[in-house]
Each structure stands twice: as structure tokens, then as C-alpha cells.
Motif scaffolding. Structure first.
Motif, short mmCIF file in Angstrom:
data_model
loop_
_atom_site.label_atom_id
_atom_site.label_comp_id
_atom_site.label_asym_id
_atom_site.label_seq_id
_atom_site.Cartn_x
_atom_site.Cartn_y
_atom_site.Cartn_z
N GLN A 248 -29.57 27.38 8.96
CA GLN A 248 -29.25 25.95 8.89
C GLN A 248 -27.75 25.73 8.67
OE1 GLN A 248 -31.72 27.47 7.40
NE2 GLN A 248 -33.63 26.35 7.76
N ALA A 249 -27.13 26.60 7.86
CA ALA A 249 -25.70 26.47 7.61
C ALA A 249 -24.90 26.71 8.89
CB ALA A 249 -25.26 27.44 6.53
N ILE A 250 -25.30 27.72 9.66
CA ILE A 250 -24.60 28.03 10.91
C ILE A 250 -24.72 26.88 11.89
CG2 ILE A 250 -24.57 29.57 12.91
CD1 ILE A 250 -25.55 31.80 11.02
N GLU A 251 -25.93 26.33 12.01
CA GLU A 251 -26.15 25.22 12.95
C GLU A 251 -25.29 24.01 12.56
OE1 GLU A 251 -30.33 24.60 12.80
OE2 GLU A 251 -30.80 26.27 14.16
N ARG A 301 -28.12 17.29 2.71
CA ARG A 301 -29.26 17.93 3.37
C ARG A 301 -29.71 19.18 2.62
NH1 ARG A 301 -27.31 18.47 9.52
NH2 ARG A 301 -29.09 19.92 9.51
N ASP A 302 -29.11 19.42 1.45
CA ASP A 302 -29.44 20.58 0.62
C ASP A 302 -29.20 21.89 1.37
OD1 ASP A 302 -30.16 21.60 -1.83
OD2 ASP A 302 -32.27 21.80 -1.31
N VAL A 303 -28.09 21.92 2.13
CA VAL A 303 -27.68 23.12 2.85
C VAL A 303 -26.42 23.66 2.18
CG1 VAL A 303 -26.83 24.06 5.03
CG2 VAL A 303 -28.66 22.33 5.04
N PHE A 304 -26.47 24.94 1.79
CA PHE A 304 -25.31 25.57 1.16
C PHE A 304 -24.36 26.12 2.23
CE2 PHE A 304 -27.99 25.17 -2.39
CZ PHE A 304 -27.30 25.47 -3.55
N LEU A 305 -23.07 25.77 2.12
CA LEU A 305 -22.06 26.27 3.05
C LEU A 305 -21.09 27.19 2.32
CD1 LEU A 305 -21.00 23.11 5.12
CD2 LEU A 305 -22.78 24.78 5.66
N HIS A 306 -21.01 28.44 2.77
CA HIS A 306 -19.99 29.35 2.26
C HIS A 306 -18.89 29.36 3.32
CE1 HIS A 306 -17.90 32.88 0.88
NE2 HIS A 306 -18.74 33.04 -0.13
N MET A 307 -17.88 28.53 3.11
CA MET A 307 -16.88 28.28 4.14
C MET A 307 -16.17 29.55 4.60
SD MET A 307 -16.95 25.27 5.27
CE MET A 307 -15.40 25.34 6.17
N SER A 427 -26.63 33.39 -1.71
CA SER A 427 -25.81 34.12 -0.75
C SER A 427 -24.85 33.20 -0.01
CB SER A 427 -26.70 34.84 0.27
OG SER A 427 -27.38 33.91 1.10
N ASN A 428 -25.13 31.90 0.02
CA ASN A 428 -24.27 30.95 0.72
C ASN A 428 -23.44 30.10 -0.22
OD1 ASN A 428 -25.85 30.01 3.86
ND2 ASN A 428 -25.56 32.01 2.93
N CYS A 429 -23.40 30.48 -1.50
CA CYS A 429 -22.67 29.69 -2.49
C CYS A 429 -21.20 30.11 -2.52
CB CYS A 429 -23.30 29.87 -3.86
SG CYS A 429 -22.45 28.98 -5.18
N ASN A 430 -20.30 29.14 -2.57
CA ASN A 430 -18.87 29.42 -2.60
C ASN A 430 -18.42 30.00 -3.94
OD1 ASN A 430 -17.55 28.47 -0.02
ND2 ASN A 430 -18.75 26.65 -0.53
N LEU A 431 -19.28 29.97 -4.94
CA LEU A 431 -18.89 30.43 -6.28
C LEU A 431 -19.29 31.87 -6.57
CD1 LEU A 431 -19.74 27.23 -8.36
CD2 LEU A 431 -17.53 27.91 -7.40
N ILE A 432 -19.94 32.56 -5.63
CA ILE A 432 -20.30 33.96 -5.89
C ILE A 432 -19.04 34.82 -5.89
CG2 ILE A 432 -22.62 33.81 -4.94
CD1 ILE A 432 -21.57 35.28 -2.47
N PRO A 433 -18.99 35.86 -6.73
CA PRO A 433 -20.04 36.28 -7.67
C PRO A 433 -20.00 35.44 -8.94
CG PRO A 433 -18.18 37.74 -7.88
CD PRO A 433 -17.83 36.77 -6.78
#
Length: 467
Positions: A248-251, A301-307, A427-433
Motif C-alpha cells: 500500500q505504501a508503494i502504491e 489512510r493508516d499507511v506508514f511511509l518510510h520515505m 518496518s515502514n516507520c521512519n523512527l526505526i530503530p
């Protein structure tokens, strides 16, 4: 979560289940009661029973070969297995495997016979195996015991590739196993034994998947299970073939990227402009605002984006995986194999097959667990980071009955929390780790959930197994 809350969740599941209405009927007829979600039935619907942690291979991708695992070697005793018998009459399925090779257990056939004698009609018993110990005599004894499914590990048919992956094994071993099973099935024509293969996708064997399906079908395989690799060692991270960004993030990202280009906005330089340029040109600020607008839609849309991951994504790698999976589907359809594929990337919509299908896992020593991910103590590499995984244990059948453990408030509460699916997409969160997920002892995630499901790739549709 309190016992009252768990009861309320269970009751709500029952209340919301579809029922047939009798309004307007001329005569009153018996109406089926509400369907209870398997996770909240009074009994488990599936049992995953680890007969042994011993194995006759040293496969490179196996957790047993990794640093940091705390897996003891042992076989399940008859006493422990018999402690599970009260759950057998209501089971839909029993899977007799875990970390080890089930064919090494000296009472495998006897345990199958006991289970089949107590389970209801239409239920099944099966296990996964490397096939090394299968000859026609052993295959016949498994069929005589009542085995319904056997799934053989086959990650390549190129001998060199197979040896590298399954150290100590040969492709010829699988050929002999298929021949043994075919001979036994002819000897027992009434048997309903289904034979399948399990293929673990890696960069160095991905191209062989379609041919493995053809080869297996020609030797009598009925089904195939394909799973991605979970790297337990840093050296294996590069072998992962999947994309860590969600589908969903890629789309969403691709749609916005194309929209930006149509407006003369190129977002490829976003990180440099946003983090390094305090004084921005009008065009640069327009680009930053555009990206933030995209992020706002993603949040809505509750979609996580890891820019960073999206901007550096290897699209050719993903396209290659997609092409091979499409070819595999075509081959399976032509060959008559029931094929279960993982996702090309993780999906936003979660589903825990273990919990939702009413499963419980029993270790060789009798400990009760909720799923494969929380079965043993180990270290793995997830989204490029080292992750510590600790087992979740809800008692031991040596001290408390399996039915009592299944209905224990702590286990019920755990299942209720999992079924809410209200956890972050780590896995798609910008705050990892972050310290929540990558600490050695998990306590909660950033949403305050106490179930460590936010970064479970089984839940995201990436890992498959016999179930």
C-alpha cells in the motif's frame, strides 16, 4: 486487559456473528446459533506440536545455526503428547513439527495413530520434513498410521545450490523421498495422503522456483508452500528477496510521485532539502510541502511511509520477484498444484493465521505458545536491524491441562489483543530503530500494545508454513 474485558470481546465476537433470520417465515424452523471466532472457542482448532528439536541437517538459514538462539535439543515424551489428548476431538488439524526433523522422533507413527483415533472426521494430521529418512517402508508406515499431509523442503533442484542451502542434503535425497511416497501410495490406494513441497525464497534460488514446481509435480506433488527468508544472521540479510515497504505504501508513493512529476515537482531530493536547507527556494519549499501533503494522506489512510526506503527502493528487484511469482502461478495452474505464495512486500492489512484459526503451539517440553514467531528465543534481522525475540509462554501441559491453558485469562487476553490488529507498521516507520521494538526484552510498542505483532512478517503475509 481484565478478565471482564476479555469476556466482553469474546461475547462481542459471538454477538456480531452472522445468523439466519426467521422474521417473515410462515413456520418456525431451527436456526443455527452464532458462529464463534475460532480464537474464542472453548477449545483450540489447531495444534502445532513440536516432536523434536533435533535435526539431521545443518541448513544455513535455520535458526538453530544462528548466534544467540537458546534452543535446547530434545524429544517430546509420550506423557507430554498424551497430555494433549483432551483437545484432539475438536481439532481441525494437527501439525507435528517445529524446529527439528519429525522423522527422527521414535514414536512419530504411534503419535499419528493416537491423534487420528481421537480426531473428528475430516480433520487432518501432517508435518514438514527434509525427506532424508523417507524410504518406501517408512512411507508405508506413515500411511498406515493415518498421515494426511507431508511437506518436503525443496529450495532448489540445482545440486550445487541445494547443497549450499541444505547442508548435508542432496537433490537425489528428495527424488528418493518422492519415489518412496509414490510407491507407498500405490500400495495403499485408499490413502488420502497429500504430498507437497516447501520452498524458501532467496536471491540465489528465486529463479529456480518455477522449475521446482514442475519437477515436484512430475513426482506427485499436490501442493506447494512458498515462504520468504527470515535472516537469522547478518550475512544472510542480502539474500532476502522481498521488499520491506508495504504494498500500500508503494502504491501511494508511486501515485504521488507521478502526480508531482506532472506538476514539475521531483521529490528525489527531499531529504537533502528538508534536513540541510534552512533557507529554501520557492520551488524547494513547494516540493517539501508536496511531500508533507502526501504523508498527511498516508496518515489519514493508516499507511506508514518510510520515505528513505521508498526513495531508495530497488524497483528492478521487486519487478524480478513479481515476474517469477507470476510464472510460478502459471506453472502451478498448468501442473495442478495448489500454490501458496507470500507477498512481494508486506501488506497493511494484518492477519495472524495462528490466532485467527484458533491455533496453539506446544514445544517438545510441553510449553504452550501462541505462534511460530514467539516459540523460541532467537535473534533475527528485520528491516535491516537486529531484533531479539523471546518466547511467549502460557504455561506447560505438565502442570495444567491443555484445555485449562487454552481458556486461561492471560491467553484469552493475548488473543483478543492480537485480533484488534491495532498496532504500528514497524518496518515502514521512519523512527526505526526504536527502543520499543529492538530492545532485548519487549514490553510494549509505541501504541502501548503488549503483543509484539507490529513487526511480525507472518502477520503481514510474508512467511508461510504448513497449517
Amino acid at each position: 486487559m481484565s478478565k471482564e474485558t476479555v469476556s466482553a470481546v469474546s461475547h462481542a465476537c459471538e454477538e456480531s456473528a452472522p445468523t439466519r433470520s426467521t422474521v417473515g417465515c410462515r413456520e418456525s424452523k431451527a436456526v443455527p446459533g452464532p458462529t464463534v471466532v475460532p480464537a474464542f472457542r472453548k477449545h483450540p482448532s489447531k495444534l502445532f506440536v513440536e516432536l523434536t528439536t533435533r535435526c539431521n541437517l545443518t541448513c544455513q538459514m535455520c535458526v538453530k545455526q544462528s548466534w544467540g538462539n537458546a534452543i535446547e535439543e530434545g524429544d517430546m515424551s509420550r506423557e507430554t503428547f498424551m497430555a494433549l489428548v483432551p483437545a484432539f476431538p475438536e481439532l481441525d488439524a494437527m501439525v507435528l513439527n517445529g524446529i527439528g526433523e519429525s522423522l527422527l522422533h521414535p514414536e512419530l507413527e504411534e503419535f499419528i495413530r493416537i491423534a487420528k483415533g481421537a480426531m473428528k472426521p475430516g480433520s487432518w494430521v501432517g508435518f514438514q520434513s527434509n525427506g532424508l529418512l523417507l524410504n518406501e517402508k517408512r512411507a508405508a508406515s506413515l500411511i498406515e498410521a493415518g498421515l494426511d499431509k507431508i511437506c518436503l523442503s525443496l529450495d532448489a533442484i540445482c545440486p550445487d545450490t541445494f547443497r549450499k542451502i541444505r547442508e548435508g542434503g542432496e537433490v537425489d535425497d528428495l527424488d528418493q523421498a518422492f519415489n518412496a511416497l509414490a510407491g507407498a501410495r500405490k500400495r495403499y490406494p485408499a490413502s488420502r495422503l497429500q504430498v507437497g513441497v516447501e520452498f524458501v525464497v532467496m536471491q540465489n534460488n528465486l529463479h529456480q522456483l518455477p522449475e521446482v514446481l514442475r519437477w515436484s509435480a512430475s513426482r506427485g506433488a499436490n501442493f506447494a508452500i512458498v515462504s520468504h527468508l527470515l535472516p537469522y544472521d547478518a550475512a544472510h540479510v542480502s539474500q532476502a528477496a522481498y521488499e520491506t515497504n508495504s504494498v500500500q505504501a508503494i502504491e501511494l508513493f508511486q501515485a504521488w510521485k507521478q502526480r508531482g512529476l506532472s506538476q514539475g515537482i521531483d521529490i528525489n531530493d527531499y531529504f537533502h532539502v528538508y534536513h540541510c536547507k534552512y533557507v529554501r527556494s520557492e520551488e524547494e519549499q513547494r516540493m517539501v510541502d508536496f511531500v508533507h501533503e502526501m504523508m498527511e494522506e498516508a496518515r489519514s489512510r493508516d499507511v506508514f511511509l518510510h520515505m528513505k526506503n521508498l526513495l531508495t527502493m530497488d524497483y528492478e528487484k521487486t519487478a524480478r520477484l513479481t515476474r517469477v511469482f507470476e510464472e510460478a502461478r502459471s506453472v502451478a495452474e498448468r501442473c495442478g498444484i495448489a500454490l501458496k505464495l507470500p507477498g512481494v512486500g508486506p501488506k497493511n492489512d494484518r492477519r495472524c493465521d495462528f490466532i485467527e484459526d484458533g491455533g496453539a503451539l506446544i514445544s517438545w517440553n510441553g510449553a504452550v505458545h501462541p505462534c511460530y514467531f514467539l516459540w523460541h528465543k532467537f535473534v533475527c534481522h528485520f528491516a535491516g536491524r537486529k531484533k531479539y525475540v523471546n518466547p511467549k509462554v502460557f504455561g506447560n501441559v505438565a502442570g495444567k491441562g491443555i484445555m485449562d491453558l487454552w481458556n486461561d485469562p492471560a491467553f484469552l487476553s493475548f488473543r483478543a489483543e492480537v485480533l484488534r490488529h491495532a498496532y504500528p507498521f514497524c518496518s515502514n516507520c521512519n523512527l526505526i530503530p526504536c527502543e520499543y521494538i529492538y530492545c532485548e526484552e519487549f514490553e510494549q510498542d509505541c501504541y502501548t500494545n503488549t503483543v509484539p505483532c507490529g513487526d511480525c512478517f507472518w502477520c503481514m503475509g510474508m512467511f508461510n508454513c504448513l497449517q
